[in-house]
Design an enzyme around this catalytic site. Structure first.
Site, mmCIF file in Angstrom:
data_model
loop_
_atom_site.group_PDB
_atom_site.id
_atom_site.type_symbol
_atom_site.label_atom_id
_atom_site.label_comp_id
_atom_site.label_asym_id
_atom_site.label_seq_id
_atom_site.Cartn_x
_atom_site.Cartn_y
_atom_site.Cartn_z
ATOM 1 N N CYS A 114 0.851 -1.183 0.000
ATOM 2 C CA CYS A 114 0.000 0.000 0.000
ATOM 3 C C CYS A 114 0.887 1.233 0.000
ATOM 4 C CB CYS A 114 -0.889 -0.028 1.243
ATOM 5 S SG CYS A 114 -1.995 1.375 1.392
ATOM 6 N N HIS A 157 -9.242 -3.536 -2.565
ATOM 7 C CA HIS A 157 -8.262 -2.864 -1.703
ATOM 8 C C HIS A 157 -8.601 -1.369 -1.606
ATOM 9 C CE1 HIS A 157 -3.927 -2.220 -0.308
ATOM 10 N NE2 HIS A 157 -4.306 -0.985 -0.629
ATOM 11 N N GLU A 158 -8.903 -0.747 -2.755
ATOM 12 C CA GLU A 158 -9.187 0.692 -2.757
ATOM 13 C C GLU A 158 -10.531 1.010 -2.108
ATOM 14 O OE1 GLU A 158 -6.676 2.459 -3.203
ATOM 15 O OE2 GLU A 158 -5.502 0.882 -4.132
ATOM 16 N N HIS A 161 -10.206 1.312 1.518
ATOM 17 C CA HIS A 161 -9.742 2.630 1.977
ATOM 18 C C HIS A 161 -10.905 3.595 2.183
ATOM 19 C CE1 HIS A 161 -5.428 2.374 2.106
ATOM 20 N NE2 HIS A 161 -5.340 1.926 0.865
#
Length: 189
Positions: A114, A157-158, A161
């Site tokens: 990351c 993954h994004e 966030h």
């Protein structure tokens, strides 16, 4: 131009917030930020530009990583074919959400990294092998896409966030290198 100086690191409170939805039509400053985030990824993958500006290579970035708690992300996956200049997958997503996913899980063989984490974190990160994601583009058009494999992993993954979740939150703390039952390692036969 976004550089690594603009990317906040783990421990910063914005990374643990749930990002706010963006109003549609997409405000100009959000359009500009989305374009800048995508350009950052493209620049980070160009060895010459990356070296000149000390950029770490990335394939995805979310607005909270540049300290903007809004539901905006960019993904840029270069082509696996060196002869092909077209990216495998390149997108800016506004207000993305996963509306369905496979039961089967997958993970990257070497774990995940990351841009907001300056250390290596060992462990498998279980992700859905296939997802369907809905989002709005910068022009306010709605999209629904089915993704699988690496693009699906990067988008998950994004989106994490945007929900205040870091990739290492998904690693088994007791046994980081244990594979959950039935998980498929991406790229393994």
């Amino acid at each position: 131009m976004i550089t690594m100086d603009d990317v906040i690191r783990e421990g910063h409170p914005t990374l643990r917030e749930i990002a706010e939805a963006i109003t549609i039509p997409v405000p100009e400053e959000m359009k500009q930020l989305g374009e800048e985030m995508l350009q950052f990824l493209i620049n980070s993958q160009d060895p010459e530009i990356a070296e000149r500006h000390a950029l770490r290579a990335g394939v995805g970035i979310a607005a909270p990583q540049v300290n903007v708690s809004k539901q905006l992300l960019a993904v840029h996956l270069p082509s696996q074919d060196e002869e092909d200049d077209e990216p495998e997958y390149s997108v800016i997503m506004v207000n993305p959400r996963i509306i369905s996913h496979s039961v089967q899980q997958t993970c990257l063989p070497d774990g995940e990294g990351c841009l907001s984490v300056d250390r290596e974190v060992e462990g498998f990160v279980p992700r859905h092998k296939r997802i369907t994601v809905e989002y709005v583009d910068l022009n306010g058009h709605s999209h629904k896409e089915r993704l699988r494999g690496f693009p699906a992993i990067v988008v998950q993954h994004e989106i994490d966030h945007l929900n205040g979740v870091m990739f290492y939150d998904r690693i088994d703390p007791e046994n980081p290198l244990a594979l959950p039952d039935g998980i498929d390692i991406l790229g393994a036969n």
